[in-house]
Design a protein around this motif. Structure first.
Motif, mmCIF file in Angstrom:
data_model
loop_
_atom_site.group_PDB
_atom_site.id
_atom_site.type_symbol
_atom_site.label_atom_id
_atom_site.label_comp_id
_atom_site.label_asym_id
_atom_site.label_seq_id
_atom_site.Cartn_x
_atom_site.Cartn_y
_atom_site.Cartn_z
ATOM 1 N N GLU A 129 -1.257 66.840 80.508
ATOM 2 C CA GLU A 129 -1.998 67.833 79.834
ATOM 3 C C GLU A 129 -1.077 68.345 78.543
ATOM 4 O O GLU A 129 -1.374 69.501 77.917
ATOM 5 N N ASN A 130 0.082 67.690 78.509
ATOM 6 C CA ASN A 130 0.967 68.131 77.258
ATOM 7 C C ASN A 130 0.229 67.517 75.901
ATOM 8 O O ASN A 130 0.644 66.109 75.491
ATOM 9 N N GLU A 144 6.928 63.573 80.308
ATOM 10 C CA GLU A 144 7.013 64.773 79.604
ATOM 11 C C GLU A 144 5.335 65.256 79.766
ATOM 12 O O GLU A 144 4.896 66.455 79.214
ATOM 13 N N GLY A 145 4.451 64.799 80.292
ATOM 14 C CA GLY A 145 3.207 65.257 80.463
ATOM 15 C C GLY A 145 2.163 64.802 79.341
ATOM 16 O O GLY A 145 0.983 65.394 79.467
ATOM 17 N N ASP A 201 0.495 69.195 73.001
ATOM 18 C CA ASP A 201 1.252 69.936 72.096
ATOM 19 C C ASP A 201 2.063 69.009 70.950
ATOM 20 O O ASP A 201 2.161 69.344 69.822
#
Length: 735
Positions: free
Chosen positions: A625-626, A525-526, A628
């Motif tokens: 880079e995820n 999922e990054g 969040d």
């Protein structure tokens, strides 16, 4: 001589009173309410008859001196009853203080182990005489149950040893020391060789020291190494490093006990003795009424007691013992199993396809013995005797008369069938036949032997000499006697057993697979790899999850996945893929990175296969880079994946008892100890079962339906009861 239900009183002609603690209602003496009442009565009598009392010897009528606090009481301590519990703690602490200031010499005659409250009682004496013996231990292991010593153990050990030594050598790791080691440390004063000497030597010391006083009660006493705040003492420069060391050891996991221990030690060293005891009690009560201590007490005491118990078998039965074992396969697992059997006194035939391979397997034991000799943990003679019990061979006839065989070859049913068929004709009649497989169904493997009723799964964990768990898997035809003998074997080789029913992956391998899959899904999922590793560390896992995956080897994980998929499809089931499979397949097929053995995996390795850093190509391969996702969600996705799969194992009958799940998850697959294990995690979650279900539903709605709580948990949440109360606590045994 007069009698008391808990403490017997006997005074000799010299006026020396021997107080013998012997609780008739318990196997060991504990610091429960009845003991406290009895101690208070004994102290009252000493003071009343002071003129006829020359001194006091405190000893035990049991094999163990004193076992410490009653864990049933501690498990029931809650914040809404904290005043009631605090009263008991203060009273107990005050009685030990009264003992050491009673105006007569007091000697602790330690006739066995004195752990926790037992050592606290001994430390309140003016002198400690212990019975020597390799199995007699003293220590303050409360930290291993999420607690700290609450009857003066912190205060007295700090004043005896100094802050730094008390923390490092007694309190923070909860070390159990042999009495000889405790003598060297300075918390035991004398050793005797026999029980008959114990009281004699104790009385002799009393007659020679008619007016003793504790060192810390002498005006001007200085704590060894100095008190905090004294810039002239060595402690001043070392103290700032202690919190940093704690953070390094815990990796941010939720273990409050070490922090409270350090706080109690440092703060209590700066005040007078009585206020020091109050500080210690405050930090103790904070832990004792908290959830982590309850979780750890449940897992490491009550559940451990259950899995190591009779498990439904007659208490007066004669345990079965193996005398000659055959280990098939001399790889790392087989070599480790051979060593453990030989260490238990069993003669071992270590068989492989060639004598050279078998000799290499025996070499594993050589290395272990050499390290132990170098460290002074064993002698050359004992090491040679152990090695002499291991016979490497390539000849099946060397197994003649063996009453135990443990197959530990490659995870291929055909290979396992071949080696078992070759060896079976040479075994003793009714020999126990075990297979060390981590995933293959035992019922299917049992079809390859002539006596499937004597066949059972014996799943060891690597490295075998250090991992304490043995997962015993019942096949459909495994007899009750076979299970009973497998449990006896676990005790013989000093392993902690759990018992599960047959299925692919059983319990431990199946559940740890969900942990790894969730980590790979997060990577796909990054989510940055470093975040995933940090989340697994802060959750309390002993090794970061991607590091663990490299150690297990990605090729092996893919073989296990492929075998499970084939079995599902052959059984007419639809294989439901997991997002982790994409990451696994790409790592192997696209990047050729199989793990540590291959020198390349999620981490990079030097020429000696030493881990250096995370693979720098991970961001290009999977994003990274995820950022969040809330960090707490990453942590709980790893935990919840294993917990929900365990509930499914329980619902399907793979697991029959909660203690097997809790102990197996902690000792076998590294589920965080602060949780109390995979199923205790549910009961101990904020809000209990209902709180866990609500959080699982949030994770399912936000991330994936694989977090959907099973129907059994939904019903339990509605009922308002706990998982532990809803299921029988009786463990799998023999009918």
């Amino acid at each position: 001589m007069s009698q008391n239900p808990i403490i017997r009183w006997e005074r000799d002609d010299d006026g020396i009173v021997v107080l013998t603690i012997d609780d008739p209602n318990q196997r060991v003496n504990t610091m429960n309410a009845e003991f406290v009442d009895a101690l208070e009565a004994a102290l009252d009598r000493i003071e009343t008859e002071r003129d006829t009392v020359a001194g006091v010897v405190v000893t035990s009528g049991k094999d163990t001196f004193f076992a410490g606090g009653d864990l049933n009481d501690l498990r029931d301590a809650t914040k809404d009853r904290i005043d009631e519990f605090a009263e008991f703690v203060d009273r107990n602490s005050a009685l030990l203080r009264r003992l050491e200031t009673i105006g007569r010499p007091v000697v602790a005659a330690v006739n066995g182990s004195a752990l926790g409250g037992g050592l606290e009682l001994a430390l309140a004496a003016h002198h400690r005489v212990a019975l020597d013996g390799p199995r007699n231990y003293v220590g303050l292991p409360e930290v291993t149950l999420g607690l700290l010593p609450g009857a003066g153990g912190v205060v007295r050990s700090v004043r005896m040893l100094g802050v730094e030594r008390a923390l490092s050598e007694l309190l923070l790791q909860g070390q159990r020391r042999t009495v000889r080691s405790a003598l060297e440390l300075g918390i035991i004063d004398e050793l005797v060789e026999s029980k008959s000497e114990l009281i004699v030597v104790s009385k002799k010391w009393i007659l020679a020291h008619p007016e003793p006083v504790q060192p810390w009660d002498v005006k001007g006493y200085r704590i060894p190494g100095g008190a905090p705040g004294d810039r002239s003492e060595p402690l001043h420069s070392k103290l700032p490093a202690i919190p940093a060391l704690l953070r390094k050891q815990s990796k941010g996991a939720h273990y409050p006990a070490p922090k409270n221990i350090v706080s109690a030690a440092v703060e209590s060293a700066q005040v007078d003795f009585d206020n020091a005891l109050r500080i210690e009690a405050r930090y103790f009560l904070d832990l004792a009424t908290g959830q982590v201590a309850k979780n750890m007490i449940q897992a490491f005491f009550f559940d451990m007691q259950s899995v190591n118990g009779a498990r439904g078998r007659s208490a007066d039965r004669t345990p079965w013992r193996a005398s000659k074992a055959v280990v098939l396969g001399a790889g790392m697992m087989g070599a480790g199993i051979a060593y453990e059997c030989a260490r238990a006194g069993i003669d071992v035939v270590l068989k492989d396809v060639s004598v050279e391979a078998a000799e290499r397997g025996k070499g594993y034991s050589h290395k272990l013995i050499d390290k132990q000799i170098a460290a002074g943990r064993t002698s050359s003679d004992k090491g040679d005797a152990l090695l002499a019990r291991i016979t490497p061979t390539d000849r099946p006839e060397a197994a003649e008369g063996a009453d135990l065989v443990i197959e530990a070859v490659f995870e291929d049913p055909a290979v396992k069938a071949q080696v078992l068929a070759e060896i079976e004709p040479y075994l003793a009649e009714g020999a126990l036949i075990g297979s060390n497989t981590s995933t293959l169904p035992i019922t299917g493997l049992a079809e390859n032997v002539s006596r499937p009723e004597d066949f059972i799964g014996l799943h060891f964990f690597s490295p075998v000499d250090r991992m304490p768990l043995l997962e015993i898997i019942k096949g459909n035809k495994s007899s009750p006697d076979t299970l009973s003998r497998a449990l006896d074997l676990a005790k013989q080789i000093s392993k902690t057993p759990i018992v599960v029913n047959d299925s692919r992956g059983f319990f431990t391998s199946r559940v740890i697979g969900t942990f790894i899959n969730e980590a790979l899904a997060l990577l796909g999922e990054g989510v940055p790899a470093a975040t995933i590793e940090q989340a697994s560390s802060q959750a309390g896992y002993p090794a970061p999850v991607l590091q663990l995956t490299d150690e297990l080897n990605l090729e092996l994980l893919r073989r296990v996945r492929d075998a499970a998929q084939r079995a599902a499809e052959e059984g007419g089931q639809t294989w439901v893929g997991h997002p982790a499979e994409v990451v696994l397949d790409r790592m192997l097929s696209e990047y050729g990175r199989a793990g540590r053995l291959a020198g390349a995996g999620f981490y990079e390795y030097d020429g000696n296969r030493k881990r250096t850093r995370l693979w720098t190509g991970l961001p290009d391969a999977f994003g990274g880079e995820n950022t969040d996702l809330p960090f707490g969600d990453v942590v709980e996705r790893l935990l919840f994946a294993e917990v929900i799969e365990t509930v499914k194992c329980l619902d399907e009958g793979v697991l029959e008892a909660i203690p097997d799940a809790n102990v197996g998850s902690i000792l076998g697959i590294g589920f965080p100890g602060w949780t109390g294990g995979v199923l205790q995690f549910i009961d101990g979650y904020e809000g209990g079962v209902a709180g866990f279900v609500a959080r699982a539903q949030y994770l399912a709605e936000t991330y994936s339906e694989r977090f959907t709580p099973p129907e059994s948990l939904l019903q339990l949440a509605e009922s308002g009861t706990t998982l532990a109360r809803s299921r029988s606590a009786e463990l799998v045994g023999t009918p």
